[in-house]
Design a protein around this motif. Structure first.
Motif, PDB file in Angstrom:
ATOM      1  N   ALA A 484     100.306 111.490 -45.806  1.00  0.00           N
ATOM      2  CA  ALA A 484     101.613 110.924 -46.151  1.00  0.00           C
ATOM      3  C   ALA A 484     101.655 110.461 -47.607  1.00  0.00           C
ATOM      4  N   THR A 485     100.622 109.742 -48.052  1.00  0.00           N
ATOM      5  CA  THR A 485     100.625 109.258 -49.435  1.00  0.00           C
ATOM      6  C   THR A 485     100.480 110.397 -50.423  1.00  0.00           C
ATOM      7  N   ASN A 486      99.749 111.438 -50.065  1.00  0.00           N
ATOM      8  CA  ASN A 486      99.615 112.604 -50.932  1.00  0.00           C
ATOM      9  C   ASN A 486     100.964 113.275 -51.152  1.00  0.00           C
ATOM     10  N   GLU A 487     101.777 113.330 -50.097  1.00  0.00           N
ATOM     11  CA  GLU A 487     103.110 113.919 -50.241  1.00  0.00           C
ATOM     12  C   GLU A 487     103.979 113.091 -51.179  1.00  0.00           C
ATOM     13  N   LEU A 488     103.770 111.787 -51.187  1.00  0.00           N
ATOM     14  CA  LEU A 488     104.599 110.900 -52.003  1.00  0.00           C
ATOM     15  C   LEU A 488     104.107 110.789 -53.439  1.00  0.00           C
ATOM     16  N   SER A 489     102.790 110.709 -53.619  1.00  0.00           N
ATOM     17  CA  SER A 489     102.244 110.360 -54.935  1.00  0.00           C
ATOM     18  C   SER A 489     101.098 111.236 -55.382  1.00  0.00           C
ATOM     19  N   GLY A 490     100.736 112.234 -54.605  1.00  0.00           N
ATOM     20  CA  GLY A 490      99.530 112.979 -54.911  1.00  0.00           C
ATOM     21  C   GLY A 490      98.306 112.178 -54.522  1.00  0.00           C
ATOM     22  N   PRO A 491      97.125 112.629 -54.887  1.00  0.00           N
ATOM     23  CA  PRO A 491      95.893 111.927 -54.492  1.00  0.00           C
ATOM     24  C   PRO A 491      95.856 110.510 -55.075  1.00  0.00           C
ATOM     25  N   THR A 492      95.627 109.539 -54.218  1.00  0.00           N
ATOM     26  CA  THR A 492      95.476 108.152 -54.650  1.00  0.00           C
ATOM     27  C   THR A 492      94.067 107.684 -54.311  1.00  0.00           C
ATOM     28  N   ALA A 493      93.614 106.656 -55.005  1.00  0.00           N
ATOM     29  CA  ALA A 493      92.234 106.206 -54.843  1.00  0.00           C
ATOM     30  C   ALA A 493      91.945 105.773 -53.412  1.00  0.00           C
ATOM     31  N   ASP A 494      92.902 105.036 -52.805  1.00  0.00           N
ATOM     32  CA  ASP A 494      92.629 104.553 -51.450  1.00  0.00           C
ATOM     33  C   ASP A 494      92.604 105.694 -50.446  1.00  0.00           C
ATOM     34  N   ALA A 495      93.467 106.695 -50.629  1.00  0.00           N
ATOM     35  CA  ALA A 495      93.472 107.842 -49.708  1.00  0.00           C
ATOM     36  C   ALA A 495      92.196 108.656 -49.860  1.00  0.00           C
ATOM     37  N   ILE A 496      91.775 108.880 -51.076  1.00  0.00           N
ATOM     38  CA  ILE A 496      90.526 109.617 -51.312  1.00  0.00           C
ATOM     39  C   ILE A 496      89.355 108.876 -50.679  1.00  0.00           C
ATOM     40  N   ASP A 497      89.349 107.556 -50.809  1.00  0.00           N
ATOM     41  CA  ASP A 497      88.273 106.763 -50.221  1.00  0.00           C
ATOM     42  C   ASP A 497      88.240 106.917 -48.699  1.00  0.00           C
ATOM     43  N   LEU A 498      89.405 106.946 -48.063  1.00  0.00           N
ATOM     44  CA  LEU A 498      89.455 107.090 -46.609  1.00  0.00           C
ATOM     45  C   LEU A 498      88.959 108.467 -46.172  1.00  0.00           C
ATOM     46  N   VAL A 499      89.350 109.508 -46.888  1.00  0.00           N
ATOM     47  CA  VAL A 499      88.857 110.845 -46.550  1.00  0.00           C
ATOM     48  C   VAL A 499      87.345 110.901 -46.726  1.00  0.00           C
ATOM     49  N   ASN A 500      86.840 110.249 -47.767  1.00  0.00           N
ATOM     50  CA  ASN A 500      85.390 110.233 -47.967  1.00  0.00           C
ATOM     51  C   ASN A 500      84.666 109.462 -46.868  1.00  0.00           C
ATOM     52  N   LYS A 501      85.307 108.442 -46.310  1.00  0.00           N
ATOM     53  CA  LYS A 501      84.698 107.729 -45.185  1.00  0.00           C
ATOM     54  C   LYS A 501      84.563 108.654 -43.976  1.00  0.00           C
ATOM     55  N   ILE A 502      85.563 109.494 -43.766  1.00  0.00           N
ATOM     56  CA  ILE A 502      85.474 110.459 -42.667  1.00  0.00           C
ATOM     57  C   ILE A 502      84.354 111.456 -42.955  1.00  0.00           C
ATOM     58  N   ARG A 503      84.257 111.903 -44.171  1.00  0.00           N
ATOM     59  CA  ARG A 503      83.201 112.839 -44.536  1.00  0.00           C
ATOM     60  C   ARG A 503      81.818 112.205 -44.390  1.00  0.00           C
ATOM     61  N   HIS A 504      81.725 110.920 -44.675  1.00  0.00           N
ATOM     62  CA  HIS A 504      80.428 110.255 -44.616  1.00  0.00           C
ATOM     63  C   HIS A 504      79.833 110.295 -43.216  1.00  0.00           C
ATOM     64  N   ARG A 505      80.671 110.244 -42.187  1.00  0.00           N
ATOM     65  CA  ARG A 505      80.120 110.298 -40.828  1.00  0.00           C
ATOM     66  C   ARG A 505      79.459 111.652 -40.567  1.00  0.00           C
ATOM     67  N   GLY A 506      79.793 112.668 -41.355  1.00  0.00           N
ATOM     68  CA  GLY A 506      79.101 113.941 -41.275  1.00  0.00           C
ATOM     69  C   GLY A 506      77.956 114.038 -42.263  1.00  0.00           C
ATOM     70  N   ASN A 507      77.656 112.916 -42.937  1.00  0.00           N
ATOM     71  CA  ASN A 507      76.602 112.845 -43.958  1.00  0.00           C
ATOM     72  C   ASN A 507      76.905 113.764 -45.135  1.00  0.00           C
ATOM     73  N   LEU A 508      78.187 113.963 -45.428  1.00  0.00           N
ATOM     74  CA  LEU A 508      78.608 114.760 -46.569  1.00  0.00           C
ATOM     75  C   LEU A 508      78.799 113.871 -47.790  1.00  0.00           C
ATOM     76  N   PRO A 509      78.571 114.392 -48.978  1.00  0.00           N
ATOM     77  CA  PRO A 509      78.867 113.617 -50.187  1.00  0.00           C
ATOM     78  C   PRO A 509      80.378 113.485 -50.384  1.00  0.00           C
ATOM     79  N   PRO A 510      80.809 112.555 -51.227  1.00  0.00           N
ATOM     80  CA  PRO A 510      82.254 112.405 -51.490  1.00  0.00           C
ATOM     81  C   PRO A 510      82.847 113.679 -52.070  1.00  0.00           C
ATOM     82  N   LEU A 511      84.140 113.800 -51.955  1.00  0.00           N
ATOM     83  CA  LEU A 511      84.843 114.938 -52.532  1.00  0.00           C
ATOM     84  C   LEU A 511      84.617 114.974 -54.036  1.00  0.00           C
TER      85      LEU A 511
END
Length: 610
Positions: A484-511
């Motif tokens: 939703a925030t990406n549609e409004l403003s493009g990538p934002t720091a808080d949204a990127i952080d949340l996606v990275n938290k999801i990735r972390h559970r897979g032991n992936l590095p940040p985007l």
């Protein structure tokens, strides 16, 4: 509608209906269907009893949504298991079409049973409101009951409009067939407003945290309100031309994306919710072993029952309750309590799991038949177990490939480890000097089976699971907020952080920066996480429709189509070959059941189905 409403109405109006396992003390009571309505609704116990019946009737409309993933490209649902006792009331999922195309004319049962859920919700809401008016001292307690019932009614109507667009709206108890015999479809915008009102009222009435596992609280109402706004925004942004009464507006899309983001932000920030086990990946066993599995695996077992990540879910009873979930029966094979493997991962999902070293995609796997003497050792071969090394931890937690192990079970007893080896069913296999009997499942045609949802310990039969099945998870909220925030403003720091938290559970590095450099690139990263994080939870088909992405995945009308293949390199099914435009249109909107239209001349049909 007459006959359908009548048969469901009699059940919905029964003063004591089927019980759910949400509240343990209620399970211990002996139900009666002989009590007259005038003798019911006398105290708070009666109201809670009716609410439990509502949960019980709505649960079978959502707790097998993994079948719906068959409408996407990464899960094969070859059918559904048989009805499980009286609880399922005929099973809304049974007999539908879960292929990636041609499915939208096969959900007449779901349509009917969703309206059964509506009427049961109306029964609870109306009677609880009457009780509150006549018993002011009970008003506060009844408030929460009304809130839960409105949340459930909103969930049911949300599903109805997501599939059928305009639908009849019934906001009160139906007392006879004549009341619905000539009802018309209400425009989707009006139904959406009523659903929003239900979610808002539910939010205002519900407590901050659930009173018991399986019960709803404020975060659930906010999350569903946000999701409804997100879908409304997508329909307005991307259009829904198959719904001829709907006109998209860019301004409404912006307004709805904004409202969705606000609700998701509140869920994330205001209630102290956390991902399961802090979102940490946990430990992982070596290839071919399963004594130690990542935390993501345990999120989909009873270990996670009651965990805050499951914002809204439906509980199940286990042995002897006739209220067990059938996840193992549907995802496992004969080696696991005679299960039937109705649902399995497709070959193509394996390539979606990224490298924990680079954080990006690995070269596509190479299908190879094991009859080739080099197939098991060729780097990148789909039948070489080493090809799956150093991947997203969610891969090992979600699917099994050749030589991966799980615990076999018979009569609730362990039969020891069984290795999965595609097309080698129930055969003696020697691995590392030990002899095993291979996993017996003929339900997969991809070379993979699910580990996600499969219990790794004995003690319960195939239809006796007691897992709290999620229909709204915090991880999904993170990803919807990012969208939703990406549609409004493009990538934002808080949204990127949340996606990275999801990735972390897979032991992936940040985007990396490339994945967040633009709105389009970040959307791709969000979609990638939705694919692997929500695999088998029933979201993909709805995502493809709201994004107008069916053509992106399967090609344009009258194209060559796309083969689904297996790890051995064999073509299995071809979808969308020479498919006319009308078929695509029908895949975007479901058919109003003709049996309902035969009974009610005022029910119009969706245009692609005329």
């Amino acid at each position: 509608m007459k006959r359908n409403y009548r048969s469901l109405l009699l059940i919905a109006l029964a003063p004591v209906v089927l019980l759910t396992s949400c509240v343990k003390d209620l399970l211990d009571r002996q139900p009666t269907t002989e009590l007259g309505e005038s003798a019911f609704w006398q105290n708070l116990d009666d109201a809670e009893y009716a609410l439990m019946g509502l949960y019980s009737s709505v649960r079978p409309l959502f707790d097998r949504d993994y079948y719906l993933d068959g409408h996407g490209e990464y899960v094969r649902a070859r059918g559904t298991s048989a009805t499980s006792g009286n609880l399922r009331l005929g099973d809304a999922y049974h007999g539908a079409n879960y292929n990636p195309t041609g499915y939208a004319g096969s959900f007449d049962k779901m349509y009917r049973y969703l309206y059964g859920g509506v009427n049961r919700a109306n029964y609870v809401i109306e009677n609880a409101e009457k009780m509150a008016a006549s018993n002011p001292n009970l008003a506060a307690d009844l408030d929460a009951i009304i809130g839960e019932a409105k949340l459930l009614r909103g969930m049911v109507y949300f599903r109805l409009i997501s599939m059928w667009g305009d639908v009849p709206y019934i906001g009160r108890i139906v007392n006879g067939n004549a009341e619905v015999a000539n009802i018309e479809r209400m425009p989707i915008a009006q139904v959406k407003d009523s659903i929003l009102a239900d979610f808002t009222d539910a939010f205002e009435r519900l407590p901050d945290s659930p009173p018991a596992m399986g019960r709803a609280a404020k975060p659930a109402a906010l999350a569903f309100r946000g999701k409804l706004n997100l879908y409304w925004a997508c329909w307005n942004k991307n259009g829904w031309p198959e719904l001829d009464t709907f006109t998209p507006h860019a301004s409404e899309a912006t307004e709805a994306f904004t409202a969705a983001a606000e609700d998701f932000r509140s869920v994330i920030q205001d209630y102290g919710l956390m991902l399961f086990r802090g979102g940490e990946p946990g430990d992982i066993d070596t290839l071919g072993r399963a004594e130690i599995l990542p935390n993501y695996y345990y999120l989909f077992t009873p270990v996670a029952n009651g965990d805050p990540e499951i914002i809204m879910g439906f509980t199940h009873g286990g042995i002897g309750t006739n209220q067990g979930e059938e996840l193992m029966r549907d995802v496992a094979g004969r080696s696991h309590e005679g299960s039937q493997c109705w649902v399995s991962p497709r070959y193509e999902i394996a390539d979606r799991y990224q490298s924990i070293i680079t954080g990006d995609f690995v070269d596509p796997l190479i299908p190879m038949n094991p009859s080739n003497p080099d197939a098991r050792t060729t780097p990148g071969s789909a039948v070489n177990p080493q090809s799956y090394e150093n991947r997203d931890y969610r891969m090992k937690a979600s699917i099994m490939w050749d030589y991966e192990m799980s615990v076999g079970m018979v009569n609730r007893q362990s039969t020891g480890w069984v290795p999965f080896i595609y097309q080698t069913w129930a055969q003696p296999i020697t691995i590392g000097g030990e002899t095993y009997i291979s996993y017996n499942t003929d339900g997969t045609n991809s070379g993979y089976v699910f580990r996600k949802f499969l219990r790794n310990e004995a003690g319960l039969g195939r239809s006796e699971g007691d897992y709290h099945f999620p229909v709204m998870r915090l991880a999904d909220v993170y990803l919807m907020y990012a969208e939703a925030t990406n549609e409004l403003s493009g990538p934002t720091a808080d949204a990127i952080d949340l996606v990275n938290k999801i990735r972390h559970r897979g032991n992936l590095p940040p985007l990396n920066g490339e994945k967040t450099a633009s709105k389009e690139a970040f959307f791709d990263a969000i979609e990638q996480e939705r694919i692997v994080e929500l695999l088998g939870e029933g979201h993909r088909g709805f995502d493809l429709r709201r994004w107008r992405a069916i053509e992106r995945v399967w090609g344009e009308p009258y194209g060559p189509g796309v083969w689904r293949r297996d790890t051995h390199g064999a073509n299995q099914q071809r979808y969308y070959q020479n498919t006319p435009e009308r078929e695509y249109e029908r895949n975007y909107i479901f058919r109003i059941p003709e049996s309902e239209r035969d009974r009610n001349p005022n029910l119009t049909q969706n245009t692609p189905w005329l």
